[in-house]
Design a protein around this motif. Structure first.
Motif, PDB file in Angstrom:
ATOM      1  N   TRP A 224      39.875  28.976  35.413  1.00 41.22           N
ATOM      2  CA  TRP A 224      40.919  29.890  34.960  1.00 41.22           C
ATOM      3  C   TRP A 224      40.377  30.857  33.917  1.00 41.22           C
ATOM      4  CZ3 TRP A 224      43.167  28.612  38.907  1.00 41.22           C
ATOM      5  CH2 TRP A 224      43.574  27.322  39.230  1.00 41.22           C
ATOM      6  N   SER A 225      39.572  30.343  33.012  1.00 45.83           N
ATOM      7  CA  SER A 225      38.982  31.206  31.983  1.00 45.83           C
ATOM      8  C   SER A 225      38.053  32.240  32.605  1.00 45.83           C
ATOM      9  CB  SER A 225      38.216  30.361  30.964  1.00 45.83           C
ATOM     10  OG  SER A 225      39.071  29.443  30.316  1.00 45.83           O
ATOM     11  N   ALA A 226      37.254  31.811  33.574  1.00 46.49           N
ATOM     12  CA  ALA A 226      36.327  32.735  34.234  1.00 46.49           C
ATOM     13  C   ALA A 226      37.081  33.823  34.992  1.00 46.49           C
ATOM     14  CB  ALA A 226      35.406  31.960  35.181  1.00 46.49           C
ATOM     15  N   CYS A 227      38.148  33.434  35.680  1.00 51.04           N
ATOM     16  CA  CYS A 227      38.939  34.419  36.432  1.00 51.04           C
ATOM     17  C   CYS A 227      39.536  35.460  35.497  1.00 51.04           C
ATOM     18  CB  CYS A 227      40.049  33.711  37.205  1.00 51.04           C
ATOM     19  SG  CYS A 227      39.482  32.758  38.632  1.00 51.04           S
ATOM     20  N   GLY A 228      40.123  34.993  34.394  1.00 50.57           N
ATOM     21  CA  GLY A 228      40.729  35.930  33.458  1.00 50.57           C
ATOM     22  C   GLY A 228      39.717  36.893  32.882  1.00 50.57           C
ATOM     23  N   LEU A 229      38.540  36.360  32.521  1.00 55.45           N
ATOM     24  CA  LEU A 229      37.503  37.209  31.950  1.00 55.45           C
ATOM     25  C   LEU A 229      37.018  38.236  32.958  1.00 55.45           C
ATOM     26  CD1 LEU A 229      36.050  37.461  29.239  1.00 55.45           C
ATOM     27  CD2 LEU A 229      34.267  35.951  30.132  1.00 55.45           C
ATOM     28  N   ALA A 230      36.902  37.849  34.220  1.00 57.63           N
ATOM     29  CA  ALA A 230      36.468  38.775  35.267  1.00 57.63           C
ATOM     30  C   ALA A 230      37.453  39.925  35.421  1.00 57.63           C
ATOM     31  CB  ALA A 230      36.312  38.032  36.591  1.00 57.63           C
ATOM     32  N   LEU A 351      34.752  42.502  42.491  1.00 59.85           N
ATOM     33  CA  LEU A 351      35.724  43.563  42.241  1.00 59.85           C
ATOM     34  C   LEU A 351      35.056  44.931  42.203  1.00 59.85           C
ATOM     35  CD1 LEU A 351      37.949  41.875  39.501  1.00 59.85           C
ATOM     36  CD2 LEU A 351      38.642  42.443  41.836  1.00 59.85           C
ATOM     37  N   VAL A 352      33.856  45.003  41.627  1.00 57.82           N
ATOM     38  CA  VAL A 352      33.127  46.276  41.588  1.00 57.82           C
ATOM     39  C   VAL A 352      32.828  46.751  43.009  1.00 57.82           C
ATOM     40  CG1 VAL A 352      30.970  47.400  40.926  1.00 57.82           C
ATOM     41  CG2 VAL A 352      32.138  45.888  39.310  1.00 57.82           C
ATOM     42  N   LEU A 353      32.364  45.841  43.863  1.00 57.13           N
ATOM     43  CA  LEU A 353      32.079  46.221  45.249  1.00 57.13           C
ATOM     44  C   LEU A 353      33.347  46.684  45.955  1.00 57.13           C
ATOM     45  CD1 LEU A 353      29.579  43.394  46.277  1.00 57.13           C
ATOM     46  CD2 LEU A 353      29.056  45.805  45.829  1.00 57.13           C
ATOM     47  N   ALA A 354      34.432  45.956  45.763  1.00 54.16           N
ATOM     48  CA  ALA A 354      35.698  46.364  46.384  1.00 54.16           C
ATOM     49  C   ALA A 354      36.130  47.728  45.871  1.00 54.16           C
ATOM     50  CB  ALA A 354      36.771  45.319  46.093  1.00 54.16           C
ATOM     51  N   HIS A 355      35.894  47.967  44.601  1.00 53.82           N
ATOM     52  CA  HIS A 355      36.231  49.227  43.936  1.00 53.82           C
ATOM     53  C   HIS A 355      35.464  50.402  44.561  1.00 53.82           C
ATOM     54  CE1 HIS A 355      37.095  51.844  40.515  1.00 53.82           C
ATOM     55  NE2 HIS A 355      35.822  51.932  40.195  1.00 53.82           N
ATOM     56  N   MET A 382      44.610  42.166  38.267  1.00 53.29           N
ATOM     57  CA  MET A 382      45.741  41.686  37.467  1.00 53.29           C
ATOM     58  C   MET A 382      46.061  40.229  37.790  1.00 53.29           C
ATOM     59  SD  MET A 382      46.386  44.105  35.432  1.00 53.29           S
ATOM     60  CE  MET A 382      47.820  43.342  34.660  1.00 53.29           C
ATOM     61  N   PHE A 383      45.896  39.844  39.050  1.00 49.43           N
ATOM     62  CA  PHE A 383      46.109  38.438  39.417  1.00 49.43           C
ATOM     63  C   PHE A 383      45.123  37.534  38.692  1.00 49.43           C
ATOM     64  CE2 PHE A 383      44.932  34.859  42.234  1.00 49.43           C
ATOM     65  CZ  PHE A 383      46.150  34.178  42.242  1.00 49.43           C
ATOM     66  N   LEU A 384      43.866  37.961  38.631  1.00 47.38           N
ATOM     67  CA  LEU A 384      42.867  37.181  37.906  1.00 47.38           C
ATOM     68  C   LEU A 384      43.218  37.090  36.421  1.00 47.38           C
ATOM     69  CD1 LEU A 384      39.525  38.423  39.539  1.00 47.38           C
ATOM     70  CD2 LEU A 384      40.699  36.244  39.912  1.00 47.38           C
ATOM     71  N   LEU A 387      45.691  34.423  35.953  1.00 49.39           N
ATOM     72  CA  LEU A 387      45.064  33.102  35.895  1.00 49.39           C
ATOM     73  C   LEU A 387      44.441  32.854  34.519  1.00 49.39           C
ATOM     74  CD1 LEU A 387      43.311  32.942  39.402  1.00 49.39           C
ATOM     75  CD2 LEU A 387      45.497  31.930  38.713  1.00 49.39           C
ATOM     76  N   GLY A 388      43.900  33.939  33.940  1.00 48.93           N
ATOM     77  CA  GLY A 388      43.341  33.812  32.598  1.00 48.93           C
ATOM     78  C   GLY A 388      44.398  33.512  31.554  1.00 48.93           C
ATOM     79  N   VAL A 389      45.585  34.099  31.707  1.00 47.83           N
ATOM     80  CA  VAL A 389      46.688  33.794  30.794  1.00 47.83           C
ATOM     81  C   VAL A 389      47.051  32.317  30.885  1.00 47.83           C
ATOM     82  CG1 VAL A 389      49.126  34.229  30.298  1.00 47.83           C
ATOM     83  CG2 VAL A 389      47.597  36.141  30.834  1.00 47.83           C
ATOM     84  N   TYR A 390      47.070  31.793  32.098  1.00 50.50           N
ATOM     85  CA  TYR A 390      47.354  30.365  32.294  1.00 50.50           C
ATOM     86  C   TYR A 390      46.295  29.516  31.588  1.00 50.50           C
ATOM     87  CZ  TYR A 390      47.766  25.853  34.646  1.00 50.50           C
ATOM     88  OH  TYR A 390      47.884  24.509  34.917  1.00 50.50           O
ATOM     89  N   GLY A 391      45.007  29.906  31.772  1.00 45.68           N
ATOM     90  CA  GLY A 391      43.927  29.150  31.141  1.00 45.68           C
ATOM     91  C   GLY A 391      43.958  29.246  29.630  1.00 45.68           C
ATOM     92  N   ALA A 392      44.276  30.446  29.112  1.00 46.33           N
ATOM     93  CA  ALA A 392      44.295  30.630  27.660  1.00 46.33           C
ATOM     94  C   ALA A 392      45.404  29.807  27.020  1.00 46.33           C
ATOM     95  CB  ALA A 392      44.487  32.107  27.328  1.00 46.33           C
TER      96      ALA A 392
END
Length: 715
Positions: A224-230, A351-355, A382-384, A387-392
């Motif tokens: 969760w922390s990794a997703c939020g940071l990403a 995300l960069v590649l998708a961007h 924003m979804f990631l 997940l980061g909010v949940y982890g935090a």
């Protein structure tokens, strides 16, 4: 080290800013010179990190430009997942004991400007990114072990990011220490490198040896922390690493009904500063689900609306993103740095590649799956973050059992943040004031009522040797005395292109109005219009493209010596997409036919003279004429016109700036609208109609008249 980077006692039990029982003695309570200097060292190291990370994509982009597809160098993007190397035995402890090594290592990315070859320079920056992401991971590892140290370092991290944005604001959307910059084009690489060495050598890690205060049973899942940071780092990079990006997301043309890069880029920066301050004084609120919902609404408004409404949504998102930095970095710090930051940067890379895929779909495998789906990319980020909010929410807040210690450390962070943010806001305002031009643009030959136009495909502002080319472009446009020019392949508002604005320096130095054309959320390679004549109105078009790349067009009406004259800037699709180009040709022809004003087309048509789609552009329907039908050597660039007198035409070599020449034409505004294809000697043409002599023969700076070896003049 005194002050904010030292003296944080181990935590015995959780606490928060709400534990502060002492009255607030003032906004600058806890301030000390030594502490501020230590804080600024962290800020500058963050500035270096962001400068190196944001430069990587620009250098990668150079190679698919020349390969017209996947080059293989794109794999260097994965250098950012280097924190996984911290999983090696003793690696984490080594870098934690000697944090200066990784900080010095990331400076290799700044020193890359000394490497002349493009591929070697890219690989050099790759090394810098490897050390930079390791330095970041180590800096925040176990940061919650000391009261408010995480808040301090996260705040410095955010301010360092803002500092890069201000540097780009001051240097016309280029970071002065990027490896595409050097002394000749305005770089401050030596200064940045020297200061970076000092900051790296003075880097400290106060939490070294501190007791781990978060039991493994209470850490939750690192994912969760990794997703939020990403999601956080991606959104910061893609939307806020340049102050002009939000403005171009909502830009619709003239008359102006929304924000401009200057001066409103300063508002974006101030919103970032506000977000950082909120993150300091109201971290529990900023990391709450309520704040996430507000931030998500801001992202939705930014994507869905144009002009001021969309921009205000972007500002809401801006404040939110900067406010959650402390919570997200503290959340990541309680887990293994290798797997947490490694996974975070891997997701960031996806995300960069998708961007990039959303606009490069015609050149990449699986491209159609993400064609024009910026909504999916922004929504995924924003979804990631969600997940980061949940982890935090699972992370115990760092603090001390001693409320007095809490007070002292919190006030230190707040005072340093307030001083830095206030100073940066004032600096931003002064830069905006200095850059806000007060002089009205003037054409080069008003007495002759002459209008010199040009078209140039500029290859995203990177020259053949991978240097930023705005200064060289400016000088060529100036010396050719071009009043109105269309620039193609000009949208660089993406991570892989540096989130730059190629028009700013040219327009401000030469005194020109700018229409950037369809923005980065319109999924084109870009078309821009620069004019010394007022732009009365402009409309942006996306021409039909059922298979290939989107074709952008600008239809603008200029006030040329009191006469409304239309200019259309257009970039057609690729040669392989025959039906796309046929549909685009029909679309542009309709635009031209619908206008009742004199009109000039500045274009990239991908057709041979007198053949195929050419005869749709030059037809009874459009009433357009070719500036020189006898010029058989063209394939891409064309200038067409109607109801205005053409007097001259020239083709000028590009030097090493791009892969396409400059084509220019001269027109006279007046009652005489007759033009013939009969060519006449230069001696029979009034001197004010002459092209500059400096481009004859060998020319200047690699630019010379070519194909004809001299300009052509007409009756």
């Amino acid at each position: 080290m005194n002050g904010i980077t030292a003296g944080f006692p181990p935590v015995r039990k959780s606490g928060s800013t709400r534990d502060l029982k002492h009255s607030n003695p003032g906004l600058l309570a806890g301030f000390s010179i030594g502490g501020l200097l230590g804080f600024m060292i962290s800020v500058y190291n963050s500035f270096i990190f962001w400068s190196v990370l944001t430069s990587l994509g620009v250098l990668i982009w150079y190679f698919p430009l020349w390969y017209m597809g996947i080059s293989g160098y794109e794999v260097t993007l994965l250098s950012s997942i280097a924190p996984i190397l911290l999983g090696l035995p003793y690696a984490t402890k080594f870098f934690a004991k000697f944090p200066q090594i990784a900080q010095l290592g990331q400076l290799i990315g700044v020193a890359a400007y000394l490497v002349p070859g493009p591929s070697d320079r890219l690989l050099t920056v790759t090394v810098g990114v490897i050390f930079g992401t390791i330095a970041l991971s180590i800096e925040f590892w176990n940061v919650t072990a000391r009261p408010f140290l995480g808040l301090s370092k996260a705040t410095a991290f955010s301010i360092g990011f803002i500092l890069t944005v201000i540097a780009k604001f001051a240097f016309y959307a280029n970071n002065p220490i990027w490896p595409i910059m050097h002394e000749e084009n305005g770089g401050w690489n030596k200064t940045g490198l020297a200061l970076g060495v000092i900051a790296a050598m003075l880097a400290t890690r106060p939490q070294a040896g501190a007791v781990d205060v978060v039991p493994s049973s209470k850490r939750g899942c690192f994912v969760w922390s990794a997703c939020g940071l990403a999601g956080l780092i991606f959104n910061l990079h893609s939307l806020l690493s340049d102050s002009s990006t939000l403005a171009y997301w909502v830009w619709t043309g003239y008359p102006v009904t929304g924000p401009l890069p200057v001066p409103h880029g300063a508002i974006t920066i101030c919103a970032m500063c506000l977000g950082v301050y909120i993150g300091v004084v109201a971290k529990p609120l900023s990391s709450s689900w309520t704040a996430f919902i507000i931030g998500s609404i801001g992202a939705t408004v930014l994507y869905s609306f144009e002009n001021w409404t969309g921009y205000f949504g972007g500002l809401v998102l801006t404040v939110y993103l900067l406010s959650i930095v402390p919570a997200f970095l503290e959340s990541a710090s309680i887990h293994s740095p290798g797997r947490t930051f490694g996974l975070a940067f891997f997701l960031y890379d996806l995300l960069v590649l998708a961007h990039v895929w959303v606009v490069a779909y015609a050149f990449v495998p699986g491209g159609p799956l993400l064609r024009e789906r910026t909504d999916l990319v922004l929504g995924s980020a924003m979804f990631l973050i969600g997940l980061g909010v949940y982890g935090a929410g699972k992370v115990p807040t760092s603090g001390s059992s001693n409320a007095k210690i809490n007070s002292i450390n919190f006030y230190k962070v707040r005072s340093f943040a307030l001083i830095c943010l206030t100073s940066l806001s004032a600096l931003t305002a002064s830069i905006a004031y200095k850059r806000l031009s007060m002089e009205t643009p003037k054409p080069y030959n008003p007495d002759a009522k002459l209008m010199t136009v040009g078209i140039w495909t500029i290859h995203f502002g990177l020259d053949n040797d991978m240097w930023a080319s705005e200064v060289r472009m400016r000088d060529a446009i100036r010396d050719l005395e071009i009043d109105v020019i269309g620039l193609l392949e000009s949208d660089t508002q993406r991570i892989i292109m540096g989130n730059r604005d190629l028009t700013q320096q040219i327009a401000e130095d030469l005194g020109m109005y700018v229409d950037y054309g369809p923005g980065p959320n319109k999924h084109t390679w870009g078309a821009a219009l620069l004019s010394k004549f007022p732009i009365l109105n402009s409309t942006h078009h996306l021409l039909p493209s059922p298979v290939g790349e989107l074709a952008p067009a600008i239809h603008a009406t200029l006030d040329v010596y009191g006469v409304p004259i239309d200019v259309v800037v257009f970039h057609s699709g690729q040669e392989e997409d025959v039906e796309d180009r046929r549909l685009q040709t029909a679309g542009v022809s309709d635009i031209m036919a619908s206008s009742s004003n004199p009109l000039i087309l500045l274009s990239y048509l991908v057709t041979k003279p007198l053949e195929g789609n050419y005869n749709t552009y030059v037809s009874e329907k459009t009433r357009m004429h070719d500036i020189d039908p006898s010029d058989w050597d063209r394939w891409c660039e064309y200038i067409l016109y109607r109801d205005i007198k053409r007097v001259a035409y020239a083709r000028v070599s590009r030097s090493t700036i791009t892969d396409t020449e400059i084509q220019t034409g001269k027109f006279v505004v007046g009652d005489d609208l007759t033009s013939s294809n009969a060519q006449i000697p230069e001696s029979e043409v009034p001197k004010e109609y002459h092209y500059p002599a400096m481009f004859r023969g060998e020319g200047v700076r690699g630019h010379r008249y070519h194909v004809f070896d001299e300009p052509r003049y007409y009756q």
